[in-house]
Design a protein around this motif. Structure first.
Motif, PDB file in Angstrom:
ATOM      1  N   GLY A 210      24.808  -2.015  11.184  1.00 15.90           N
ATOM      2  CA  GLY A 210      23.657  -2.832  11.524  1.00 15.90           C
ATOM      3  C   GLY A 210      23.534  -4.010  10.572  1.00 15.90           C
ATOM      4  O   GLY A 210      23.939  -3.932   9.411  1.00 15.90           O
ATOM      5  N   ARG A 211      22.961  -5.084  11.045  1.00 18.17           N
ATOM      6  CA  ARG A 211      22.808  -6.268  10.189  1.00 18.17           C
ATOM      7  C   ARG A 211      21.617  -6.131   9.246  1.00 18.17           C
ATOM      8  O   ARG A 211      21.690  -6.554   8.088  1.00 18.17           O
ATOM      9  CB  ARG A 211      22.638  -7.522  11.042  1.00 18.17           C
ATOM     10  N   LEU A 212      20.499  -5.576   9.747  1.00 16.84           N
ATOM     11  CA  LEU A 212      19.262  -5.535   8.969  1.00 16.84           C
ATOM     12  C   LEU A 212      18.682  -4.130   8.987  1.00 16.84           C
ATOM     13  O   LEU A 212      18.847  -3.382   9.954  1.00 16.84           O
ATOM     14  CB  LEU A 212      18.233  -6.520   9.553  1.00 16.84           C
ATOM     15  N   ASP A 213      18.004  -3.783   7.903  1.00 13.14           N
ATOM     16  CA  ASP A 213      17.175  -2.589   7.875  1.00 13.14           C
ATOM     17  C   ASP A 213      15.878  -2.934   7.142  1.00 13.14           C
ATOM     18  O   ASP A 213      15.579  -4.115   6.920  1.00 13.14           O
ATOM     19  CB  ASP A 213      17.906  -1.402   7.215  1.00 13.14           C
ATOM     20  N   ASP A 214      15.109  -1.920   6.765  1.00 10.66           N
ATOM     21  CA  ASP A 214      13.820  -2.182   6.123  1.00 10.66           C
ATOM     22  C   ASP A 214      13.949  -2.938   4.808  1.00 10.66           C
ATOM     23  O   ASP A 214      13.013  -3.599   4.362  1.00 10.66           O
ATOM     24  CB  ASP A 214      13.085  -0.861   5.862  1.00 10.66           C
ATOM     25  N   ARG A 215      15.102  -2.842   4.176  1.00  5.93           N
ATOM     26  CA  ARG A 215      15.286  -3.495   2.873  1.00  5.93           C
ATOM     27  C   ARG A 215      15.860  -4.897   2.995  1.00  5.93           C
ATOM     28  O   ARG A 215      15.960  -5.607   2.014  1.00  5.93           O
ATOM     29  CB  ARG A 215      16.196  -2.637   1.995  1.00  5.93           C
ATOM     30  N   GLY A 551      -2.927  12.454  -4.273  1.00  5.00           N
ATOM     31  CA  GLY A 551      -1.944  13.453  -3.896  1.00  5.00           C
ATOM     32  C   GLY A 551      -0.761  12.936  -3.119  1.00  5.00           C
ATOM     33  O   GLY A 551       0.008  13.718  -2.548  1.00  5.00           O
ATOM     34  N   GLY A 552      -0.571  11.632  -3.064  1.00  7.12           N
ATOM     35  CA  GLY A 552       0.530  11.079  -2.285  1.00  7.12           C
ATOM     36  C   GLY A 552       1.324  10.055  -3.063  1.00  7.12           C
ATOM     37  O   GLY A 552       1.075   9.804  -4.245  1.00  7.12           O
ATOM     38  N   THR A 553       2.286   9.456  -2.391  1.00  2.84           N
ATOM     39  CA  THR A 553       3.125   8.435  -3.011  1.00  2.84           C
ATOM     40  C   THR A 553       2.869   7.060  -2.404  1.00  2.84           C
ATOM     41  O   THR A 553       3.484   6.094  -2.823  1.00  2.84           O
ATOM     42  CB  THR A 553       4.613   8.795  -2.830  1.00  2.84           C
ATOM     43  N   THR A 554       1.997   6.991  -1.410  1.00  5.78           N
ATOM     44  CA  THR A 554       1.671   5.703  -0.804  1.00  5.78           C
ATOM     45  C   THR A 554       0.424   5.121  -1.454  1.00  5.78           C
ATOM     46  O   THR A 554      -0.288   5.800  -2.189  1.00  5.78           O
ATOM     47  CB  THR A 554       1.447   5.840   0.711  1.00  5.78           C
ATOM     48  N   TYR A 555       0.190   3.870  -1.164  1.00  3.99           N
ATOM     49  CA  TYR A 555      -0.916   3.128  -1.776  1.00  3.99           C
ATOM     50  C   TYR A 555      -1.834   2.582  -0.685  1.00  3.99           C
ATOM     51  O   TYR A 555      -1.426   2.419   0.473  1.00  3.99           O
ATOM     52  CB  TYR A 555      -0.382   1.967  -2.617  1.00  3.99           C
ATOM     53  N   LEU A 556      -3.055   2.280  -1.082  1.00  3.97           N
ATOM     54  CA  LEU A 556      -4.001   1.584  -0.218  1.00  3.97           C
ATOM     55  C   LEU A 556      -4.383   0.287  -0.903  1.00  3.97           C
ATOM     56  O   LEU A 556      -4.814   0.291  -2.056  1.00  3.97           O
ATOM     57  CB  LEU A 556      -5.252   2.433   0.032  1.00  3.97           C
ATOM     58  N   MET A 557      -4.222  -0.837  -0.190  1.00  7.10           N
ATOM     59  CA  MET A 557      -4.585  -2.134  -0.743  1.00  7.10           C
ATOM     60  C   MET A 557      -6.049  -2.440  -0.447  1.00  7.10           C
ATOM     61  O   MET A 557      -6.642  -1.881   0.479  1.00  7.10           O
ATOM     62  CB  MET A 557      -3.675  -3.223  -0.182  1.00  7.10           C
ATOM     63  N   THR A 558      -6.621  -3.336  -1.229  1.00  8.79           N
ATOM     64  CA  THR A 558      -8.020  -3.686  -1.035  1.00  8.79           C
ATOM     65  C   THR A 558      -8.270  -4.292   0.346  1.00  8.79           C
ATOM     66  O   THR A 558      -9.389  -4.262   0.844  1.00  8.79           O
ATOM     67  CB  THR A 558      -8.492  -4.690  -2.103  1.00  8.79           C
ATOM     68  N   SER A 559      -7.233  -4.817   0.966  1.00 15.72           N
ATOM     69  CA  SER A 559      -7.375  -5.369   2.317  1.00 15.72           C
ATOM     70  C   SER A 559      -7.521  -4.292   3.368  1.00 15.72           C
ATOM     71  O   SER A 559      -7.877  -4.581   4.509  1.00 15.72           O
ATOM     72  CB  SER A 559      -6.152  -6.226   2.657  1.00 15.72           C
ATOM     73  N   GLY A 560      -7.229  -3.040   3.004  1.00 13.51           N
ATOM     74  CA  GLY A 560      -7.271  -1.941   3.952  1.00 13.51           C
ATOM     75  C   GLY A 560      -5.921  -1.553   4.501  1.00 13.51           C
ATOM     76  O   GLY A 560      -5.806  -0.572   5.238  1.00 13.51           O
ATOM     77  N   THR A 561      -4.883  -2.299   4.163  1.00 14.59           N
ATOM     78  CA  THR A 561      -3.535  -2.001   4.624  1.00 14.59           C
ATOM     79  C   THR A 561      -2.872  -1.011   3.672  1.00 14.59           C
ATOM     80  O   THR A 561      -2.971  -1.140   2.453  1.00 14.59           O
ATOM     81  CB  THR A 561      -2.692  -3.286   4.692  1.00 14.59           C
ATOM     82  N   GLY A 562      -2.180  -0.031   4.231  1.00 14.14           N
ATOM     83  CA  GLY A 562      -1.409   0.891   3.416  1.00 14.14           C
ATOM     84  C   GLY A 562      -0.137   0.233   2.923  1.00 14.14           C
ATOM     85  O   GLY A 562       0.339  -0.753   3.491  1.00 14.14           O
ATOM     86  N   ALA A 563       0.421   0.769   1.851  1.00 16.49           N
ATOM     87  CA  ALA A 563       1.644   0.200   1.278  1.00 16.49           C
ATOM     88  C   ALA A 563       2.497   1.322   0.703  1.00 16.49           C
ATOM     89  O   ALA A 563       1.975   2.322   0.197  1.00 16.49           O
ATOM     90  CB  ALA A 563       1.312  -0.817   0.189  1.00 16.49           C
ATOM     91  N   VAL A 564       3.794   1.134   0.790  1.00 18.52           N
ATOM     92  CA  VAL A 564       4.726   2.117   0.245  1.00 18.52           C
ATOM     93  C   VAL A 564       5.785   1.382  -0.561  1.00 18.52           C
ATOM     94  O   VAL A 564       6.247   0.307  -0.178  1.00 18.52           O
ATOM     95  CB  VAL A 564       5.370   2.941   1.383  1.00 18.52           C
ATOM     96  N   ASP A 584       5.783  -6.718   3.221  1.00 19.89           N
ATOM     97  CA  ASP A 584       5.869  -7.009   4.644  1.00 19.89           C
ATOM     98  C   ASP A 584       5.768  -5.696   5.405  1.00 19.89           C
ATOM     99  O   ASP A 584       5.963  -4.619   4.854  1.00 19.89           O
ATOM    100  CB  ASP A 584       7.151  -7.765   5.007  1.00 19.89           C
ATOM    101  N   ARG A 585       5.423  -5.813   6.661  1.00 14.18           N
ATOM    102  CA  ARG A 585       5.242  -4.622   7.483  1.00 14.18           C
ATOM    103  C   ARG A 585       6.301  -4.614   8.581  1.00 14.18           C
ATOM    104  O   ARG A 585       6.248  -5.426   9.506  1.00 14.18           O
ATOM    105  CB  ARG A 585       3.848  -4.583   8.099  1.00 14.18           C
ATOM    106  N   PRO A 586       7.279  -3.713   8.493  1.00 13.36           N
ATOM    107  CA  PRO A 586       8.312  -3.645   9.534  1.00 13.36           C
ATOM    108  C   PRO A 586       7.683  -3.292  10.878  1.00 13.36           C
ATOM    109  O   PRO A 586       6.651  -2.611  10.940  1.00 13.36           O
ATOM    110  CB  PRO A 586       9.250  -2.523   9.040  1.00 13.36           C
ATOM    111  N   PRO A 587       8.259  -3.766  11.977  1.00 14.96           N
ATOM    112  CA  PRO A 587       7.724  -3.439  13.302  1.00 14.96           C
ATOM    113  C   PRO A 587       7.636  -1.928  13.501  1.00 14.96           C
ATOM    114  O   PRO A 587       8.538  -1.178  13.127  1.00 14.96           O
ATOM    115  CB  PRO A 587       8.753  -4.073  14.255  1.00 14.96           C
ATOM    116  N   GLY A 588       6.547  -1.490  14.088  1.00 15.25           N
ATOM    117  CA  GLY A 588       6.369  -0.077  14.365  1.00 15.25           C
ATOM    118  C   GLY A 588       5.859   0.745  13.194  1.00 15.25           C
ATOM    119  O   GLY A 588       5.656   1.952  13.333  1.00 15.25           O
ATOM    120  N   ARG A 589       5.654   0.139  12.041  1.00 19.56           N
ATOM    121  CA  ARG A 589       5.154   0.858  10.869  1.00 19.56           C
ATOM    122  C   ARG A 589       3.697   0.503  10.615  1.00 19.56           C
ATOM    123  O   ARG A 589       3.285  -0.639  10.772  1.00 19.56           O
ATOM    124  CB  ARG A 589       5.981   0.504   9.628  1.00 19.56           C
TER     125      ARG A 589
END
Length: 849
Positions: A210-215, A551-564, A584-589
């Motif tokens: 594949g040419r592209l992935d999440d990274r 209890g998790g590894t993800t984050y919550l931003m002040t904007s309300g968007t989750g982040a990993v 950035d937010r990949p499509p479908g995430r």
């Protein structure tokens, strides 16, 4: 003795554009505004500026979309004149200027001209502006073109304007310019291209790669590009030019080409001048120039006979709903692919190796989207405000800004204190604009200086402004690498020097700009680098301050968007607070992927974003109880929460209302009397209408305050609901004085001939009276309710209480229905009266004596 420009034009190099210079001179004399349409490689950047300089008074300022292109164009023209850059031909880019009093042609980046226009719109000493590569549709180029047209239309009729385009956008540009200056015809001077044939070689990667992935671009695809370069070296002659989307991919492919029989030369805007020059001059042996889009149209790389195109481009993309803006890697357009391929045919027949299939090529977009349609518009909106045209509607823009994106940008500027409520620029906004970086970064520089010092604040903002890739997303590690002297340190150091000067200029005027948003912690300049970087990022992007979810590894931003975070074991893994510079937010995430961030702590987070602080008093119905809590929030992040001992009664009532709305009125203690009253009122509303109220579940919930209001504020849970007198509450809905007739219109009980008081059932469409047959002997007609409008429906029962007949017409029943009932039941109930003539028989309650 003729001057250098006259000598050059008297004996110009053999370039296709020479054939159009006479038409250009004629057009300049006739209208003063010209569009030159010439494909890449025709020499327009080299010979149009001196041609313009030969016919105008004053300096000719020529814009280029990139610093590298401006320096290269100046060097090329100065070489033809036999002079160093800085004499007849000068060059000014961000952080560097090589000009003199004798300079007649000055190559500048578009941003440099934009700053000059904002500083002094009349452009003193400038006789002409030449806007090169307008077809690339960069945001600052579109704006600079519009402002230059505005200046010519209203301030400088003598200002000569020349727009140069390599595509059919030339005709559209000419129409736009003609419309902005009434009475002026804007000619298009066309110069045909002189490309040699270019053979197409389709070289798609294997299906499993594949040419592209999440990274981003995958390592496997970079391997394929490097393999295609080796193939091209073996099959073709001449130097090879490789197109990749960004500096990181350039480095990756360059590393993979180790050992080839050629000099591998990287080319992108972050390299030092010396490294860039190595890529732009012929070498002693064959070269492979691995480049970003800088070599696509505005830059000439000599000796190239082969192009290897990865087929990718890096473009600005903005998720306005989540406030995420950055660069996205996308497929090149067909127009872009054609321009890249043309680089192989400038000096002779060549070949282009495309790292995709012919089928995929047919699916590519015809042209790239203009940046104004996809990019973050915050800096653009600030420039409009500084110009005095907040929405740009009176400017000659090739495309108008999307209203929603412009509104988001204006709201951001308002939060920065850069624009007033009416959209006009403030003094703080002008100070931010003069810094010459994204407004959010400029704000961070000005507000961080008192806490970090000028040098460190400039270093960190320079890191963010240069859009450098952070290893593992760790901006602190990237800063330390730059200080040690990485490959990108040269451009960063120049940026830092410029930012230091901007900060000092601001301090010299009226002290550091303050808006109350500096960090609460009085850390001074001893704040460690980790937190210093985090502070600057938080000042620039308060909406991206993030806290790790419990209890998790993800984050919550002040904007309300989750982040990993990318990866699982990076230096930032497990950090409680982050300041996110890029995501950035990949499509479908649902969650965004963090690309670059730095550690932060609670005090700095609160100090960097005080406008996001708020206190909420919340009362809610939870699992059958009223729960009242006082919470402190930073944007969408809850900082603390505690029980609220004395909640506002109105909020308590609202919570109980919500509970009843969700779980239903069955939570209330409905007695037989309250249910009967509700049914009777419902009957009156159904038959008589107003003023009798509707008492359906929906109506009672909607008007809860009218009948249950006084009790709601005292409720703390289901147990308290059970103590409410629903009958008394419902009586509040009765309309007076009509309510005095309720027992007449809808009596709860009706007396039958036997003397019994029988309850009326109002739940059906017609009120029902269920009574034993023997109790209505002698009754010729049942009463009608609601003032005689609705007859009672009699359910006549057997002695056992079972239905024997249903009628609303007793007189007819005694004649036709009763004989059958008598025949069926007299044998079964012999102790009860079954007279032949019930109309004359006295009623009975019990058995026959």
């Amino acid at each position: 003795m003729p001057d250098p420009i006259s000598r050059l034009l008297a004996d110009p190099p053999d370039l296709p554009v020479v054939g159009g210079l006479a038409a250009l001179r004629d057009a300049l004399g006739a209208s003063g505004t010209v569009v030159v349409h010439a494909p890449p490689g025709t020499g327009k950047t080299t010979l149009v500026p001196p041609t313009v300089a030969a016919v105008v008074q004053g300096r000719v300022v020529v814009t280029q979309p990139r610093r590298l292109a401006a320096r290269a164009a100046a060097a090329r023209l100065a070489h033809l004149l036999g002079e160093p850059v800085g004499r007849t031909v000068g060059c000014t880019v961000r952080g560097e200027s090589r000009t003199s009093a004798s300079t007649r042609v000055e190559m500048v980046t578009t941003g440099v001209l934009l700053r000059r226009l904002q500083r002094d719109a009349e452009l003193p000493g400038v006789g002409a502006v030449v806007l090169d590569e307008v077809h690339e549709r960069h945001l600052d180029a579109d704006l600079t073109l519009a402002l230059a047209v505005d200046v010519r239309a209203h301030l400088r009729e003598d200002l000569v304007l020349v727009a140069m385009s390599a595509t059919i956008e030339a005709e559209r540009t000419a129409a736009l310019l003609a419309g902005a200056v009434p009475g002026v015809t804007v000619p298009v001077v066309g110069v045909p291209g002189a490309l040699h044939p270019v053979a197409e070689v389709w070289a798609p990667p294997p299906r499993q790669i594949g040419r592209l992935d999440d990274r981003g671009v995958t390592p496997g695809f970079l391997d394929h590009v490097a393999s295609t370069v080796r193939r091209a070296l073996a099959e073709q002659e001449g130097d090879v030019l490789v197109f990749l989307p960004g500096a990181g991919e350039v480095t990756g492919v360059g590393r993979r080409l180790g050992g080839v029989e050629a000099d591998v030369r990287p080319l992108h805007g972050r390299l030092s001048h010396r490294e860039q020059d190595l890529a732009l001059v012929l070498g002693p042996r064959r070269r492979v120039v691995v480049s970003t889009a800088v070599a696509e149209s505005s830059l000439t790389v000599p000796g190239v006979r082969v192009v290897v195109d990865a087929g990718l481009a890096r473009v600005p993309r903005t998720d306005h709903r989540r406030g995420l803006a950055g660069l996205a890697t996308v497929s090149v357009s067909r127009a872009g692919a054609t321009q890249r391929a043309g680089r192989a045919g400038r000096e002779g027949p060549g070949a282009v190796y495309r790292c995709w299939s012919e089928v995929d090529h047919a699916r590519l977009a015809a042209h790239p989207d203009p940046e104004i349609a996809t990019a973050d518009l915050t800096a653009f909106a600030l420039e409009l405000a500084c110009w005095g045209s907040p929405d740009g509607s009176d400017l000659a823009l090739l495309d108008p800004p999307p209203p929603a994106a412009l509104a988001v940008a204006q709201r951001t500027l308002g939060e920065l204190g850069a624009v007033a409520d009416d959209g006009g620029v403030t003094a703080r906004g002008r100070a931010i604009a003069r810094v010459g970086v994204d407004p959010r970064l400029a704000r961070a520089l000005l507000d961080a200086v008192p806490h970090l010092g000028v040098r460190r604040a400039a270093e960190i903002v320079g890191l963010l402004a240069e859009d450098l890739r952070a290893p593992g997303g760790d901006l602190v590690a990237a800063l330390r690498a730059l200080r040690r002297g990485s490959a990108e340190s040269a451009s960063w150091a120049a940026q830092v020097r410029r930012l230091e000067q901007a900060a000092r200029d601001r301090a010299a005027q009226d002290g550091p700009a303050q808006d109350g948003s500096a960090a609460r912690r009085g850390a001074g300049t001893d704040l460690p680098d980790d937190l210093a970087v985090g502070l600057v990022v938080a000042l620039a992007h308060p909406d991206r301050i993030a806290r790790r979810r419990p209890g998790g590894t993800t984050y919550l931003m002040t904007s309300g968007t989750g982040a990993v975070l990318r990866g699982e074991h990076g230096a930032l893994s497990g950090v409680p607070w982050l300041a996110v510079a890029e995501a950035d937010r990949p499509p479908g995430r649902s969650d965004a992927t963090v690309r670059a961030a730095a550690p932060l702590d609670l005090d700095l987070a609160v100090g960097a974003a005080p406008s996001l602080l708020r206190e909420e008093h919340g009362v809610a119905w939870v699992d059958g109880q009223v729960v009242a809590r006082r919470s402190h929030w930073l944007g969408a992040i809850e900082l603390s929460s505690e029980r609220w001992q004395d909640p506002d009664p109105a909020l308590v009532s609202g919570a109980v209302r919500d509970g009843l709305a969700r779980e239903g009125l069955s939570l209330l203690p409905w007695s037989a009397g309250s249910r009967a009253l509700r049914s009777r009122v419902a009957f009156c509303h159904r038959v008589l209408g107003a003023p009798w109220p509707e008492v359906s579940d929906e109506a009672l919930l909607e008007g809860l305050d009218r009948w249950l209001g006084p009790e709601l504020a005292r409720v703390r849970g289901v147990r308290d609901l059970g103590r409410i007198d629903v009958l008394a509450a419902l009586r509040r809905l009765l309309p007076w004085p009509e309510a005095a007739r309720l027992d007449e219109l809808a009596p709860e009980r009706v007396e039958v001939p036997s003397g019994s008081m029988v309850r009326v059932d109002y739940d059906a469409e017609q009120p029902v009276l269920a009574v034993r047959v023997q109790e209505v002997f002698g009754w010729g007609r049942a009463p009608a309710l609601a003032g005689g409008r609705v007859p009672l429906l009699l359910h006549l029962l057997s002695p056992a209480g079972r239905p024997a007949a249903v009628t609303a017409d007793l007189e007819s029943f005694w004649r036709t229905g009763y004989p059958q009932v008598r025949a069926e039941l007299r044998g079964r109930y012999p102790k009860h009266a079954w007279p032949e003539d019930p109309a004359t028989e006295p009623p009975r309650r019990g058995v026959r004596r």
